[in-house]
Motif scaffolding. Structure first.
Motif, PDB file in Angstrom:
ATOM      1  N   THR A  38     -60.403  -5.103 -65.781  1.00 51.43           N
ATOM      2  CA  THR A  38     -61.040  -6.224 -66.467  1.00 51.43           C
ATOM      3  C   THR A  38     -60.101  -7.395 -66.722  1.00 51.43           C
ATOM      4  O   THR A  38     -60.548  -8.458 -67.093  1.00 51.43           O
ATOM      5  N   THR A  39     -58.802  -7.216 -66.534  1.00 50.83           N
ATOM      6  CA  THR A  39     -57.879  -8.312 -66.822  1.00 50.83           C
ATOM      7  C   THR A  39     -57.340  -8.926 -65.527  1.00 50.83           C
ATOM      8  O   THR A  39     -57.124  -8.220 -64.539  1.00 50.83           O
ATOM      9  N   PRO A  40     -57.128 -10.251 -65.517  1.00 52.63           N
ATOM     10  CA  PRO A  40     -56.531 -10.880 -64.336  1.00 52.63           C
ATOM     11  C   PRO A  40     -54.998 -10.866 -64.364  1.00 52.63           C
ATOM     12  O   PRO A  40     -54.367 -11.485 -63.516  1.00 52.63           O
ATOM     13  N   GLN A  41     -54.399 -10.186 -65.328  1.00 51.66           N
ATOM     14  CA  GLN A  41     -52.933 -10.166 -65.402  1.00 51.66           C
ATOM     15  C   GLN A  41     -52.362  -9.179 -64.384  1.00 51.66           C
ATOM     16  O   GLN A  41     -52.969  -8.152 -64.080  1.00 51.66           O
ATOM     17  N   THR A  42     -51.178  -9.511 -63.878  1.00 51.36           N
ATOM     18  CA  THR A  42     -50.504  -8.646 -62.913  1.00 51.36           C
ATOM     19  C   THR A  42     -50.248  -7.280 -63.537  1.00 51.36           C
ATOM     20  O   THR A  42     -49.658  -7.178 -64.611  1.00 51.36           O
ATOM     21  N   GLN A  43     -50.701  -6.228 -62.857  1.00 47.37           N
ATOM     22  CA  GLN A  43     -50.510  -4.869 -63.366  1.00 47.37           C
ATOM     23  C   GLN A  43     -49.230  -4.266 -62.787  1.00 47.37           C
ATOM     24  O   GLN A  43     -48.831  -4.596 -61.680  1.00 47.37           O
ATOM     25  N   PRO A  44     -48.579  -3.386 -63.538  1.00 46.69           N
ATOM     26  CA  PRO A  44     -47.356  -2.755 -63.027  1.00 46.69           C
ATOM     27  C   PRO A  44     -47.663  -1.917 -61.787  1.00 46.69           C
ATOM     28  O   PRO A  44     -48.812  -1.550 -61.558  1.00 46.69           O
ATOM     29  N   PRO A  45     -46.624  -1.631 -60.993  1.00 50.64           N
ATOM     30  CA  PRO A  45     -46.872  -0.844 -59.780  1.00 50.64           C
ATOM     31  C   PRO A  45     -47.464   0.516 -60.131  1.00 50.64           C
ATOM     32  O   PRO A  45     -47.135   1.106 -61.156  1.00 50.64           O
ATOM     33  N   LEU A  46     -48.381   0.999 -59.282  1.00 53.23           N
ATOM     34  CA  LEU A  46     -49.019   2.301 -59.497  1.00 53.23           C
ATOM     35  C   LEU A  46     -48.191   3.356 -58.757  1.00 53.23           C
ATOM     36  O   LEU A  46     -48.307   3.509 -57.537  1.00 53.23           O
ATOM     37  N   VAL A  47     -47.348   4.031 -59.500  1.00 51.55           N
ATOM     38  CA  VAL A  47     -46.474   5.037 -58.889  1.00 51.55           C
ATOM     39  C   VAL A  47     -47.318   6.241 -58.516  1.00 51.55           C
ATOM     40  O   VAL A  47     -48.061   6.764 -59.347  1.00 51.55           O
ATOM     41  N   PRO A  48     -47.256   6.678 -57.245  1.00 51.25           N
ATOM     42  CA  PRO A  48     -48.138   7.763 -56.804  1.00 51.25           C
ATOM     43  C   PRO A  48     -47.768   9.097 -57.461  1.00 51.25           C
ATOM     44  O   PRO A  48     -46.589   9.434 -57.552  1.00 51.25           O
ATOM     45  N   ASN A  49     -48.768   9.812 -57.952  1.00 48.64           N
ATOM     46  CA  ASN A  49     -48.500  11.150 -58.498  1.00 48.64           C
ATOM     47  C   ASN A  49     -49.134  12.251 -57.656  1.00 48.64           C
ATOM     48  O   ASN A  49     -48.979  13.423 -57.934  1.00 48.64           O
ATOM     49  N   THR A  50     -49.864  11.837 -56.609  1.00 52.91           N
ATOM     50  CA  THR A  50     -50.336  12.810 -55.624  1.00 52.91           C
ATOM     51  C   THR A  50     -50.094  12.226 -54.236  1.00 52.91           C
ATOM     52  O   THR A  50     -49.886  11.021 -54.092  1.00 52.91           O
TER      53      THR A  50
END
Ligand SMILES: [Cu+2]
Length: 468
Positions: A38-50
């Motif tokens: 819902t936010t247009p702010q840059t999100q932190p990297p999604l570190v893979p857990n699988t």
């Protein structure tokens, strides 16, 4: 990722999904729960857990779509739907996108991954997704009518393929493309290499964004879809300066920036203070022998490019499209005033004539209450942005690369303005003005001056007698 809001709609969508023959082919209990941002702010990297490990990207003013593993297959769920995108503070657009935003979420996979993408259509017309640049079975290429039937409103289709080659890709509809891309339907795709790759270096920061463009009159909300060339909103990931987040890096970080162009024109992307190598194009990583240092890279329509450099100069470095009209916001003159137009009543009245009529963005969203709020003029200033020395006088495709010694590894937060060491900022000359002297040599050489008389140039304007 606490900003991710999970939306439960399986109950309401159950009849929809079961009705699709394509879905029934897949043995599964339920669709992957769609994740909505819902936010247009840059999100932190999604570190893979699988799945296989990789070094995740950061999507400028965007995010990466989480997945679930299902018997060795990476499953994603995209929802094509109307969205409200804040393009800059004070300027919202009613677009079409995926999972709550335009552009859609970035999809990150690893070379060799088996991928299954569920695409649910919540638009008022059919759609499809073309996986731009991928090697895949022909029937998964997403061209409506040619490779598959369109995904009707309410239906869910399944795309399955193996991500065969590493690189930078995009996704977008291949159904009523002119409308759906003008409305903001597009997304980024990154296929990371499995293990060490001779042409793909590990980097400290890996950014990505799409170049896109809209025609939205100041005071209105919905892009004009018939526009072919004369766009007035030049955006990165459906954001315009000063709404585009800065690219914040640590001094001496190795930085990769991946850019895809889904506008109708080319964009020479220019970085200040550093030289970069183009390490990847549409076809994947470039051979090392072809790489040369550049400060501007033209990115043509439909192309993807990867720029790489070592951020070894501290400061706030401008990073922008070099077409000066593309670093400005809306410049409309013939502007219809829509402020104060009551869309609620409009929809009700048109609804008597056309029962299925809906105002853009109405389905599944609370935009109608928003429309009833007293609104300021919905637009962004043409030239704006407050810098440490005054107005930056920019708009559109402009951002800042912030290189800092004290930016911690993995920290993407904005460090604020650069503090210049003493004596390193351009300054005003306060001494005596230099005497101005005209050259007496003018006109010599191969083109001697004929006389001392000045020459008058007559300009004849074309007549406007013919009718348009
Ligand atoms: Cu441009």
């Amino acid at each position: 990722m606490d900003t991710l809001k999970r939306r439960h709609f399986l109950a309401s969508a159950a009849s929809v999904t079961l009705a699709s023959a394509a879905v029934s082919r897949v043995s599964m209990a339920a669709l992957p729960e769609p994740v909505v941002q819902t936010t247009p702010q840059t999100q932190p990297p999604l570190v893979p857990n699988t799945g296989r490990p990789y070094n995740p990207v950061v999507t400028l003013n965007g995010w990466t779509l989480p997945w679930r593993m299902n018997q060795g297959v990476k499953e994603f769920h995209l929802i094509a739907e109307p969205v409200v995108r804040e393009m800059a503070p004070g300027f919202k657009a009613h677009l079409w996108g995926y999972n709550g935003q335009s552009p859609g979420p970035t999809i990150e996979v690893v070379e060799g991954d088996k991928v299954r993408i569920f695409v649910t259509n919540r638009l008022p017309e059919h759609t499809s997704i073309h996986w731009h640049g991928q090697r895949l079975p022909n029937g998964m290429d997403g061209v409506t009518g040619l490779n598959q039937p369109g995904i009707a409103p309410g239906k869910t289709f399944v795309y399955e393929f193996t991500a065969r080659r590493p690189g930078t890709f995009m996704y977008h509809p291949h159904a009523d493309e002119m409308t759906q891309m003008a409305m903001g339907m597009m997304g980024f795709w990154v296929t990371h290499p499995k293990g060490k790759h001779p042409l793909i270096d590990p980097v400290d920061r890996d950014f990505c964004f799409l170049l896109n463009a809209y025609d939205i009159d100041p005071g209105s909300y919905t892009p004009k879809i018939m526009t072919m060339l004369d766009f007035n909103i030049w955006s990165w990931n459906s954001r315009v300066f000063p709404g585009i987040d800065s690219l914040n890096v640590r001094h001496n970080d190795k930085v990769r920036i991946r850019i895809g162009n889904l506008t109708m024109t080319n964009h020479p992307i220019h970085l200040h203070g550093h030289e970069f190598l183009v390490t990847g194009t549409d076809g994947g990583p470039t051979p090392k022998s072809t790489r040369q240092y550049e400060v501007t890279q033209d990115i043509a329509v439909g192309q993807m490019r990867q720029l790489e450099f070592v951020a070894d100069e501290e400061g706030d470095w401008a990073f922008h499209c070099h077409k000066s009209h593309h670093t400005m916001n809306a410049m409309g003159h013939k502007v219809p005033t829509l402020i104060g137009v009551d869309h609620t009543d409009l929809a009700r009245r048109i609804g008597k004539l056309i029962p299925d009529y809906m105002v853009m963005g109405e389905r599944g969203m609370a935009d109608m209450s928003e429309m009833e709020m007293p609104l300021p003029e919905n637009t962004a200033p043409m030239m704006t942005g407050d810098g440490p020395f005054g107005s930056v006088e920019m708009g559109g495709m402009f951002s800042v690369l912030k290189v800092r010694r004290n930016q911690k590894p993995g920290d993407y937060s904005d460090p604020g303005w650069f503090k210049h060491p003493a004596g390193t900022v351009a300054y005003e000359w306060k001494g005596a003005p230099l005497p101005m002297k005209r050259s007496t040599e003018a006109g010599k050489g191969s083109m001697p001056r004929q006389s001392n008389q000045s020459i008058e140039v007559k300009v004849q304007k074309p007549s406007h007698s013919h009718k348009h």
